[in-house]
Design a protein around this motif. Structure first.
Motif, PDB file in Angstrom:
ATOM      1  N   ALA A   8      52.384  84.618  75.030  1.00 48.53           N
ATOM      2  CA  ALA A   8      53.028  85.603  76.570  1.00 48.53           C
ATOM      3  C   ALA A   8      51.985  85.325  76.694  1.00 48.53           C
ATOM      4  O   ALA A   8      52.103  85.860  78.095  1.00 48.53           O
ATOM      5  CB  ALA A   8      53.257  86.878  75.708  1.00 48.53           C
ATOM      6  N   ARG A 158      59.560  82.667  70.419  1.00 47.53           N
ATOM      7  CA  ARG A 158      59.207  82.320  71.786  1.00 47.53           C
ATOM      8  C   ARG A 158      59.100  83.631  72.168  1.00 47.53           C
ATOM      9  O   ARG A 158      60.152  84.499  71.731  1.00 47.53           O
ATOM     10  CB  ARG A 158      60.478  81.660  71.975  1.00 47.53           C
ATOM     11  CG  ARG A 158      60.785  81.311  73.317  1.00 47.53           C
ATOM     12  CD  ARG A 158      61.744  80.942  74.042  1.00 47.53           C
ATOM     13  NE  ARG A 158      61.898  80.176  75.322  1.00 47.53           N
ATOM     14  CZ  ARG A 158      61.780  79.158  76.167  1.00 47.53           C
ATOM     15  NH1 ARG A 158      61.563  77.868  75.025  1.00 47.53           N
ATOM     16  NH2 ARG A 158      61.834  79.120  76.948  1.00 47.53           N
ATOM     17  N   PRO A 159      58.605  84.403  73.499  1.00 52.05           N
ATOM     18  CA  PRO A 159      58.323  84.953  74.338  1.00 52.05           C
ATOM     19  C   PRO A 159      59.800  85.150  74.901  1.00 52.05           C
ATOM     20  O   PRO A 159      60.460  84.117  75.544  1.00 52.05           O
ATOM     21  CB  PRO A 159      57.973  85.485  75.507  1.00 52.05           C
ATOM     22  CG  PRO A 159      56.292  84.196  74.540  1.00 52.05           C
ATOM     23  CD  PRO A 159      57.156  83.272  74.391  1.00 52.05           C
ATOM     24  N   PRO A 160      60.382  86.362  75.424  1.00 57.84           N
ATOM     25  CA  PRO A 160      61.552  86.739  75.220  1.00 57.84           C
ATOM     26  C   PRO A 160      61.706  86.943  77.036  1.00 57.84           C
ATOM     27  O   PRO A 160      63.302  86.261  77.416  1.00 57.84           O
ATOM     28  CB  PRO A 160      62.113  88.400  74.912  1.00 57.84           C
ATOM     29  CG  PRO A 160      60.852  89.209  75.011  1.00 57.84           C
ATOM     30  CD  PRO A 160      59.744  87.728  74.561  1.00 57.84           C
ATOM     31  N   GLU A 161      60.034  87.047  77.762  1.00 62.78           N
ATOM     32  CA  GLU A 161      60.837  86.596  79.075  1.00 62.78           C
ATOM     33  C   GLU A 161      60.642  85.205  79.751  1.00 62.78           C
ATOM     34  O   GLU A 161      60.329  84.700  80.907  1.00 62.78           O
ATOM     35  CB  GLU A 161      59.662  87.701  79.852  1.00 62.78           C
ATOM     36  CG  GLU A 161      58.382  87.253  79.464  1.00 62.78           C
ATOM     37  CD  GLU A 161      57.621  88.176  78.077  1.00 62.78           C
ATOM     38  OE1 GLU A 161      56.069  87.848  77.599  1.00 62.78           O
ATOM     39  OE2 GLU A 161      58.275  88.443  77.794  1.00 62.78           O
ATOM     40  N   VAL A 162      60.160  83.958  78.892  1.00 61.71           N
ATOM     41  CA  VAL A 162      60.503  83.036  79.551  1.00 61.71           C
ATOM     42  C   VAL A 162      61.631  82.475  79.045  1.00 61.71           C
ATOM     43  O   VAL A 162      62.465  82.180  77.814  1.00 61.71           O
ATOM     44  CB  VAL A 162      59.558  82.013  79.149  1.00 61.71           C
ATOM     45  CG1 VAL A 162      58.074  83.092  79.075  1.00 61.71           C
ATOM     46  CG2 VAL A 162      59.057  82.730  77.017  1.00 61.71           C
TER      47      VAL A 162
END
Length: 162
Positions: A8, A158-162
């Protein structure tokens, strides 16, 4: 720079110098071993007397590909690790320029700037570094390159914002 970062964190680091390696001595023994490994025994690399007499360099110089290959050691020594990474891969180069020869007995170090980072697929991050390999006490770098690597990670990380 922190020694460890998270996936992140990576997008926020674009444009920053993420590492400067320690100096690495490029001596004649290293050059000779590289010549043996690559079967490139051109006199400007392996014959100090002839290179001093017949080349404009005043002695032997490292192979450009030797200098390029040292970027792997420089990378591991100075770039932060990504906590979620399970494996890293060399994807290639968009551009490499050999700017100045590295004379035998000189030291080099790498400067790594993160120029791009894109998540690809469920478990991959493609990163691009602008790299400059400096020669100690010289104004012009040995080489500059745009180096692309792939960071693999478990898709659950995996980061949620991407």
């Amino acid at each position: 720079m922190a020694r460890e970062i998270s996936l992140a964190d990576v997008p926020g680091l674009i444009g920053l110098v993420l590492g400067v390696s320690e100096w690495i001595l490029v001596d004649q023994q290293m050059i000779d071993r590289f010549a043996d490994a690559t079967l490139d025994h051109q006199f400007i690399h392996v014959d100090p007397a002839r290179a001093a007499a017949e080349s404009p360099f005043g002695g032997t110089i490292a192979h450009g590909f030797l200098t390029l290959s040292l970027m792997s050691a420089m990378n591991f020594a100075c770039l932060p690790t990504i906590r979620e990474q399970t494996m890293g891969l060399n994807y290639g180069f968009d551009k490499i320029r050999f700017m100045s020869p590295v004379k035998s007995g000189r030291r080099v170090r790498g400067h790594f700037t993160l120029s791009d980072a894109r998540f690809r697929g469920a478990g991959m991050l493609m990163t691009t570094y602008d790299v400059s390999v400096e020669i100690e006490n010289e104004k012009k770098p040995a080489l500059t390159a745009s180096w692309i690597t792939i960071v693999q990670f478990d898709p659950k990380d995996r980061p949620p914002e991407v």
